[in-house]
Design a protein around this motif. Structure first.
Motif, PDB file in Angstrom:
ATOM      1  N   GLY A   1       3.175 -52.921  37.000  1.00  0.00           N
ATOM      2  CA  GLY A   1       2.959 -51.521  36.741  1.00  0.00           C
ATOM      3  C   GLY A   1       1.597 -51.714  36.033  1.00  0.00           C
ATOM      4  O   GLY A   1       1.031 -52.934  36.108  1.00  0.00           O
ATOM      5  N   PRO A   2       0.879 -50.661  34.914  1.00  0.00           N
ATOM      6  CA  PRO A   2      -0.229 -50.578  34.748  1.00  0.00           C
ATOM      7  C   PRO A   2       0.256 -51.777  33.152  1.00  0.00           C
ATOM      8  O   PRO A   2      -0.981 -52.237  33.059  1.00  0.00           O
ATOM      9  N   ASP A   3       0.896 -51.954  33.456  1.00  0.00           N
ATOM     10  CA  ASP A   3       1.654 -53.694  31.630  1.00  0.00           C
ATOM     11  C   ASP A   3       1.582 -54.060  32.477  1.00  0.00           C
ATOM     12  O   ASP A   3       1.962 -55.161  31.599  1.00  0.00           O
ATOM     13  N   ALA A   4       1.542 -54.638  33.289  1.00  0.00           N
ATOM     14  CA  ALA A   4       1.585 -55.798  33.922  1.00  0.00           C
ATOM     15  C   ALA A   4       0.268 -56.912  33.367  1.00  0.00           C
ATOM     16  O   ALA A   4      -0.482 -56.671  33.124  1.00  0.00           O
ATOM     17  N   GLY A   5       1.897 -58.631  33.512  1.00  0.00           N
ATOM     18  CA  GLY A   5       0.158 -59.678  32.686  1.00  0.00           C
ATOM     19  C   GLY A   5       0.647 -60.219  31.335  1.00  0.00           C
ATOM     20  O   GLY A   5       0.434 -60.805  31.401  1.00  0.00           O
ATOM     21  N   ALA A   6       1.855 -59.158  30.673  1.00  0.00           N
ATOM     22  CA  ALA A   6       2.766 -60.362  29.957  1.00  0.00           C
ATOM     23  C   ALA A   6       3.357 -61.383  30.513  1.00  0.00           C
ATOM     24  O   ALA A   6       3.253 -61.449  32.023  1.00  0.00           O
ATOM     25  N   TRP A   7       3.226 -62.731  29.484  1.00  0.00           N
ATOM     26  CA  TRP A   7       3.662 -63.695  29.192  1.00  0.00           C
ATOM     27  C   TRP A   7       5.509 -64.019  29.579  1.00  0.00           C
ATOM     28  O   TRP A   7       6.016 -63.077  28.690  1.00  0.00           O
ATOM     29  N   GLU A   8       6.306 -64.145  30.258  1.00  0.00           N
ATOM     30  CA  GLU A   8       6.955 -64.314  29.859  1.00  0.00           C
ATOM     31  C   GLU A   8       7.545 -65.788  28.964  1.00  0.00           C
ATOM     32  O   GLU A   8       6.978 -66.535  30.082  1.00  0.00           O
ATOM     33  N   VAL A   9       8.374 -66.175  28.053  1.00  0.00           N
ATOM     34  CA  VAL A   9       8.274 -67.288  27.718  1.00  0.00           C
ATOM     35  C   VAL A   9      10.403 -67.926  27.436  1.00  0.00           C
ATOM     36  O   VAL A   9      10.724 -66.925  26.910  1.00  0.00           O
ATOM     37  N   SER A  10       9.482 -69.138  26.602  1.00  0.00           N
ATOM     38  CA  SER A  10      10.644 -69.773  26.604  1.00  0.00           C
ATOM     39  C   SER A  10      10.752 -70.529  25.115  1.00  0.00           C
ATOM     40  O   SER A  10      10.013 -71.110  25.068  1.00  0.00           O
ATOM     41  N   GLY A  11      11.900 -71.007  24.939  1.00  0.00           N
ATOM     42  CA  GLY A  11      12.150 -72.376  23.300  1.00  0.00           C
ATOM     43  C   GLY A  11      12.673 -72.226  22.885  1.00  0.00           C
ATOM     44  O   GLY A  11      14.280 -71.926  23.047  1.00  0.00           O
ATOM     45  N   ASP A  12      13.278 -73.578  22.299  1.00  0.00           N
ATOM     46  CA  ASP A  12      14.075 -74.244  21.960  1.00  0.00           C
ATOM     47  C   ASP A  12      14.262 -73.986  20.227  1.00  0.00           C
ATOM     48  O   ASP A  12      13.075 -74.229  19.370  1.00  0.00           O
ATOM     49  N   LEU A  13      15.039 -73.622  19.045  1.00  0.00           N
ATOM     50  CA  LEU A  13      14.949 -72.884  18.206  1.00  0.00           C
ATOM     51  C   LEU A  13      15.943 -73.516  16.977  1.00  0.00           C
ATOM     52  O   LEU A  13      16.914 -74.015  17.362  1.00  0.00           O
ATOM     53  N   ALA A  14      14.829 -73.851  16.083  1.00  0.00           N
ATOM     54  CA  ALA A  14      16.012 -74.534  15.198  1.00  0.00           C
ATOM     55  C   ALA A  14      16.153 -73.875  13.825  1.00  0.00           C
ATOM     56  O   ALA A  14      15.376 -72.769  13.489  1.00  0.00           O
ATOM     57  N   THR A  15      18.371 -74.245  13.529  1.00  0.00           N
ATOM     58  CA  THR A  15      18.332 -73.577  12.233  1.00  0.00           C
ATOM     59  C   THR A  15      19.232 -73.914  12.269  1.00  0.00           C
ATOM     60  O   THR A  15      19.774 -75.523  11.999  1.00  0.00           O
ATOM     61  N   LEU A  16      19.397 -73.866  11.059  1.00  0.00           N
ATOM     62  CA  LEU A  16      20.229 -74.640   9.143  1.00  0.00           C
ATOM     63  C   LEU A  16      21.584 -74.098   9.300  1.00  0.00           C
ATOM     64  O   LEU A  16      22.014 -72.363   9.077  1.00  0.00           O
TER      65      LEU A  16
END
Length: 419
Positions: free
Chosen positions: A298-313
């Motif tokens: 689509g016209p907005d193609a180009g965004a990156w999908e990302v992942s992450g491990d998140l620290a929480t308290l």
């Protein structure tokens, strides 16, 4: 004086040992050894006395991944602050964390893949705010957002420890495009991942939707505001099926039993994240953005999908809070790639690593969370299973989407940002 090492006593058969009288030099060496040994014992006792406390840390890292984290993060923290980190690793992290919390004995700090599960724990009052422990402005809003919980106000509850880039198509040889990538036999496809089998397929569906429909639709879908039966979502599933050859019995059987990290042969393509960089670099490979390969971008193609491990308290002890500060410190050497914009640039790393790091941190680059990691746990698990069943029987897609629609839950979570 005569010296003998041994002599047999008459009539007994036993050996009587005659020993040398120690020489002065021998005594001196022995004395030095005893002094050094005593110094080591004293140093060990002194170090033990200087340990000021401990903190329990639950994560799902094992093998080389755990070793890297312990060597580059835990050991320097322990040395600097004299706080003992008790690492608890589990491949069934969600289940272990839920059981520990139900028993009233949660770890002090937990590192969880994705924010969806953490949002539910924050709503239940399980998580402690991280306000004042670090500056969330060092991250884009999707990484360390301020989350509003009714009755509890707005707080930051997590920060990224380890981040990864997705929306990548790896290759070696000729650069792929939408035409050359349209043959199912070219794709490496491994779905097996133990209790979380199927997640590589959810990455496919998510990324295709992101490139075809754009970040706005993608974020609404991840937050449960767009139905699974929506035309854009359905198109993403069918595109996935056509690309990888869903329904082909031999191909699908191999995919279901092949591990997600299996090697790819020459001339193949792989839709996989930045953790695969080392494998592809060994064969002289590189990557392109998936928008160059996905049909009908689509016209907005180009965004990156990302992942992450998140620290929480979960238990706000002095030691646990110090660990959170340390993990958020731009000077801390975190494994792989960091999302902290204040961290030093990736000097000395190869070109591929620098490109990945820039895509994860550079302002103005649109990024969206892995949608299944942003969804509630029940929805995420249903998504994994639906992908496996779709690969076997793509003609039953309507049934799969209806099942997922029944699991849809609305929520409010920053999923896309950076653009």
């Amino acid at each position: 004086m005569k010296t003998r090492t041994a002599k047999t006593r008459a009539g007994t058969g036993k050996r009587a040992v005659w020993r040398r009288r120690p020489r002065p030099r021998t005594l001196a060496v022995l004395a030095v050894c005893l002094v050094l040994l005593g110094a080591g014992v004293v140093a060990g006792v002194r170090w033990a006395r200087e340990v000021t406390g401990s903190v329990t840390l639950l994560a799902n890292w094992s093998g080389a991944e755990r070793k890297q984290f312990e060597e580059h993060v835990i050991e320097p923290f322990e040395e600097k602050y004299r706080i003992d980190v008790v690492y608890q690793g589990s491949s069934a992290l969600s289940q272990v964390l839920a059981a520990d919390m139900a028993a009233g004995n949660p770890p002090d700090v937990a590192v969880v893949p994705g924010p969806g599960e953490l949002l539910a724990h924050a709503a239940d009052g399980r998580l402690r705010p991280l306000d004042g422990l670090f500056d969330p402005r060092q991250y884009d809003s999707i990484w360390a957002p301020e989350v509003t919980i009714p009755g509890r106000g707005s707080h930051t509850y997590w920060l990224p420890v380890k981040t990864g880039l997705k929306s990548m198509v790896w290759y070696a040889g000729d650069r792929p495009d939408a035409t050359s990538a349209g043959t199912p036999g070219r794709w490496c496809l491994g779905m097996e991942s133990g209790a979380t089998s199927g997640w590589p397929g959810t990455d496919w569906v998510e990324d295709i939707l992101l490139q075809q429909a754009g970040p706005g639709v993608y974020e609404d879908w991840a937050n449960g505001r767009v139905p699974w039966t929506d035309d854009a979502v359905r198109k993403a599933w069918t595109t996935f099926g056509e690309l990888v050859g869903a329904g082909g019995s031999r191909r699908v059987q191999r995919a279901l039993t092949t591990g997600f990290g299996a090697d790819c042969g020459p001339g193949r393509l792989e839709h996989q994240g930045s953790f695969r960089a080392a494998h592809w670099q060994r064969v002289g490979g590189d990557y392109v953005h998936s928008a160059e390969v996905v049909p009908d971008p689509g016209p907005d193609a180009g965004a990156w999908e990302v992942s992450g491990d998140l620290a929480t308290l979960l238990n706000p002890t002095r030691e646990a809070e110090q660990l959170i500060r340390y993990l958020a410190d731009p000077g801390t050497s975190l494994p792989e790639y960091t999302a902290n914009k204040a961290a030093a640039a990736d000097h000395g790393r190869d070109g591929t690593a620098r490109k990945i790091g820039e895509s994860l941190r550079t302002p103005g680059v649109p990024r969206c969370w892995d949608a299944s990691d942003a969804m509630p746990r029940a929805t995420r698990d249903a998504f994994h299973q639906a992908v496996l069943r779709f690969l076997v029987a793509p003609g039953q897609l309507d049934d799969r989407l209806a099942e997922l629609e029944r699991a849809r839950t609305k929520q409010e979570l920053p999923v896309c940002g950076g653009g």
